[in-house]
Motif scaffolding. Structure first.
Motif, PDB file in Angstrom:
ATOM      1  N   PRO A 182       0.823  -1.213   0.000  1.00  0.00           N
ATOM      2  CA  PRO A 182       0.000   0.000   0.000  1.00  0.00           C
ATOM      3  C   PRO A 182       0.855   1.261   0.000  1.00  0.00           C
ATOM      4  O   PRO A 182       1.878   1.334   0.706  1.00  0.00           O
ATOM      5  N   VAL A 183       0.448   2.257  -0.788  1.00  0.00           N
ATOM      6  CA  VAL A 183       1.214   3.500  -0.888  1.00  0.00           C
ATOM      7  C   VAL A 183       1.339   4.188   0.466  1.00  0.00           C
ATOM      8  O   VAL A 183       2.385   4.735   0.806  1.00  0.00           O
ATOM      9  N   GLN A 184       0.266   4.145   1.278  1.00  0.00           N
ATOM     10  CA  GLN A 184       0.340   4.823   2.570  1.00  0.00           C
ATOM     11  C   GLN A 184       1.379   4.183   3.485  1.00  0.00           C
ATOM     12  O   GLN A 184       1.981   4.858   4.334  1.00  0.00           O
ATOM     13  N   VAL A 185       1.627   2.888   3.306  1.00  0.00           N
ATOM     14  CA  VAL A 185       2.685   2.229   4.074  1.00  0.00           C
ATOM     15  C   VAL A 185       4.047   2.740   3.617  1.00  0.00           C
ATOM     16  O   VAL A 185       4.943   2.969   4.436  1.00  0.00           O
ATOM     17  N   MET A 186       4.210   2.928   2.301  1.00  0.00           N
ATOM     18  CA  MET A 186       5.460   3.494   1.790  1.00  0.00           C
ATOM     19  C   MET A 186       5.693   4.900   2.347  1.00  0.00           C
ATOM     20  O   MET A 186       6.815   5.247   2.740  1.00  0.00           O
TER      21      MET A 186
END
Length: 333
Positions: A182-186
């Motif tokens: 997930p982008v938010q994890v990145m």
């Protein structure tokens, strides 16, 4: 004679103080035990889907808690982060949906919306810092101003209406999964790395801890205490702004009444459980990440094994109380 010399120079055996060990590594041990327990007793725990669910649920807390860690490192507190999230989450859709001015190129509108929302969040954090550093208002009172007024500002901006949108150029922040991540994890990982570097490797990081450890001594040593406070509250506002954008992107909607609700408590809990002293002088972003993951995994474990939500909340409260008690014991020793 040689025996006498070797005997006198022998180092005494070192015994590990259990309380000191728990204060330093207790949260990490608890996280490891929770993972082992779930691997054996919770169905479908060792799956990519479960990992993604837990990470996406905890990432906004961690993003906010990064800024909170720096604020608490100076001996302050920030109760306004949830309200700043609501303002950031309200502003962005107003811009890219064309409510404030007509939308031209959607990509440009989204970029402007993100920039304006983050700038506003940072300025609101700076306002908190101004109240604390320049007006000499107690941090809990200073940030209570925006805690109350901030959500009202978000509601006024949106007239209390739910803003629903379908804008892929913006929603990728919360919904895209490049390489299955997930982008938010990145985003969370990048912010953790940057914050950890600042705290551990920069002069500013040392100034934060010096300010929280002994503000008068730091001032006498030439540390710009007021500027440090202004900076950490601005960073906290920025982090809250990022989290607000992530939340509305995940939900594909912005609700000024709900975005960021209770986030200040979650962030403070993650910081406390992670080992940052609530009185200032010590701060660890990696510890904050571990604290947030531990609290999230406790909740997941209890719910996955059939315990009600109320029980999960009580256990979380007990963990926070225990973490603060261990901090106190470590300070006494």
């Amino acid at each position: 004679m040689s025996e006498t010399v070797s005997s006198s120079s022998a180092k005494p055996a070192r015994f590990v103080d259990p309380l000191d060990f728990l204060a330093r590594y207790g949260t990490l041990v608890a996280l490891a035990l929770l993972i082992v327990f779930n691997l054996f007793f919770t169905r479908n725990f060792a799956t990519l889907q479960t990992l993604n669910v837990n990470l996406t649920q905890v990432c906004t807390i961690v993003i906010v808690a990064i800024g909170m860690t720096m604020v608490i490192g100076t001996g302050g507190i920030d109760l306004s982060v949830g309200s700043i999230m609501a303002i950031s989450g309200a502003l962005a859709p107003l811009i890219f949906l064309g409510t404030i001015f007509p939308v031209g190129n959607m990509g440009v509108s989204v970029a402007v919306a993100i920039a304006v929302a983050l700038l506003a969040a940072t300025l609101l954090g700076l306002f908190n810092g101004w109240l604390v550093a320049k007006m000499r208002i107690q941090p809990i009172i200073a940030t209570l101003v925006l805690f109350i007024a901030g959500r009202g500002i978000a509601q006024v901006l949106t007239n209390g209406n739910l803003q629903v949108f379908r804008v892929p150029e913006f929603q990728w922040i919360g919904l895209a999964r490049p390489f299955g991540i997930p982008v938010q994890v990145m985003i969370m990982v990048v912010m953790i790395v940057l914050a950890a570097w600042v705290l551990q490797r920069t002069v500013f990081g040392r100034q934060i801890l010096a300010t929280g450890g002994n503000e008068k001594a730091a001032d006498l040593a030439g540390i710009p205490v007021d500027r440090v406070k202004l900076a950490v509250y601005a960073i906290s506002g920025f982090c809250a702004g990022v989290a607000g954008l992530v939340v509305i992107a995940i939900n594909s909607a912005s609700d000024a009444n709900l975005v960021g609700l209770g986030m200040e408590l979650d962030a403070i809990a993650a910081v406390a459980v992670g080992g940052t002293l609530l009185v200032g002088g010590k701060a660890t972003v990696i510890g904050t990440l571990i604290g947030a993951l531990t609290i999230q995994l406790v909740r997941y474990t209890l719910l996955a094994n059939g315990l009600p939500e109320g029980a999960a909340l009580m256990v979380q409260a007990a963990i926070i109380a225990g973490a603060v008690w261990l901090q106190q014991q470590g300070r006494v020793r």
